[in-house]
Enzyme design. Sequence first.
Site, PDB file in Angstrom:
ATOM      1  CE  LYS A  49      -4.012   2.044   2.334  1.00 33.39           C
ATOM      2  NZ  LYS A  49      -5.062   1.866   3.356  1.00 33.39           N
ATOM      3  CB  SER A 107      -7.526   4.313   1.935  1.00 34.61           C
ATOM      4  OG  SER A 107      -7.056   3.581   3.057  1.00 34.61           O
ATOM      5  CB  SER A 139      -9.069   1.862   4.693  1.00 33.18           C
ATOM      6  OG  SER A 139      -9.527   3.184   4.623  1.00 33.18           O
TER       7      SER A 139
END
Length: 470
Positions: free
Chosen positions: A81, A156, A180
């Site tokens: 990420k 996210s 997320s």
Amino acid sequence: MAEEIHFLSARELARRVRDRELSAREVTEAHLTRIEAVNPRINAIVTLTADRALREADEADALLASGTEPPPLLGLPVAHKDTHETAGVLTTSGSPLLADNVPELDELVIERMRAAGTVMLGKTNVPEFAAGSHTFNPLFGTTRNPYDLSRSAGGSSGGAAAALAAGLHPLADGSDMGGSLRNPASFCNVVGLRPSPGRVPSWPDAAAWATMGVQGPMARDVADVALLLSVLAGPDPRSPIALETPGSAFAVPLERDLTGLRVAWAPRLDGSMPFAPEVISALEGTAKVFTELGCVVEEACPDLSGADEVFRVLRAWKFELALGTVMDRHRDQLKPSVVANIEEGRRLTGPEVGRAEVLHTRLYHNVRRFFESYDVLLAPVSQVPPFDAGLEYPTEIAGEPMTSYVDWMRSAYFISATGCPALSVPGGFTDDGLPIGLQVIGPHRADLLVLQAGHAFEQATHHGERRPAL
């Protein structure tokens, strides 16, 4: 062979590498080929480190040839990420302010994955500073849902989820404050676990005692999530809230007889929020599945009073803490919603933060008492199916207007506020073929139970085996 490799489970890939049926280079090359073919359409991986990946794959093969006992994820290619700091690799958080940021150190979750033998493919896309559950930013653009390229992949950890669904990597790290890990898993028909706070230690972290934001694993099935959790979990002296249970506690078979398990089913959670009819329809068979597994299922939900205020206040406080000085210097380079969150944090008074902490404690005890009567709680992950990728956020649900970019995420962030572990597992599809996730929530620190219940549902339904047509 490449087509076969990129949708194998992480467990099977690790076994084949360990047994020398496949080389780490073959596995990495197959995923790089898949990335080249598919990623331009979904925009999930935004920084590609192909040369490094092949070098690390060769190092993995050499380690195996030496006779050294292989670490558990040896030779498995992963992309991290883009909010997680990776030494020597661009880490932007989706912000122009960090367009050239190359950290010197790996953060803790990256340290642990690398020590376990992973091969770094690059970085996955995120919303700017991970703000919101729809993945777009001014540096790299929008990540598309592999099941429908016109739809959001969530966020996210949206790039991570889309990459998993499309076969670009077998495992992914993510983070979750308001959903997320869970929302993108729901949108992309993969599995994401929001662990108990402290289960996966976080470092570096300026607010190391805070519990609303956590890091955790994603994969295409629950057993692979457990595999990655076994690597990410465990104590570390750099995190003051790290739980002492070693990661090896999750490296166990997930099969369990669920006969007599007390299951609470809350199809509209506590009734305080709207849900799109397609979500309710896609999950309508959930109770029957658990009943057939031998569970005792009742419609019930804990008292979640105060969850909204707790989440919004503590989230605003954390935004100001993390990004307040950035706004002071570069206000015009932040997206308006990030500025609004920081300003909200600055308007908070001490008594308002104190009230949120009191409500937070009360919420904990409400949920604790609820789980004296039930073993797990089931609910939808998201209030909507994957929405139009051209929108910033859904502006209404079932006729009720959404006034901010987090309003539509309450079914996820109410659970964040409880501190309970929560798993998003594929729960079904809309009539249009869009994935819908089921949220499996457990008592505090009952992460293994959540994984076991999610695994049983997954094995009974096989929703996660339905691949996108890419």
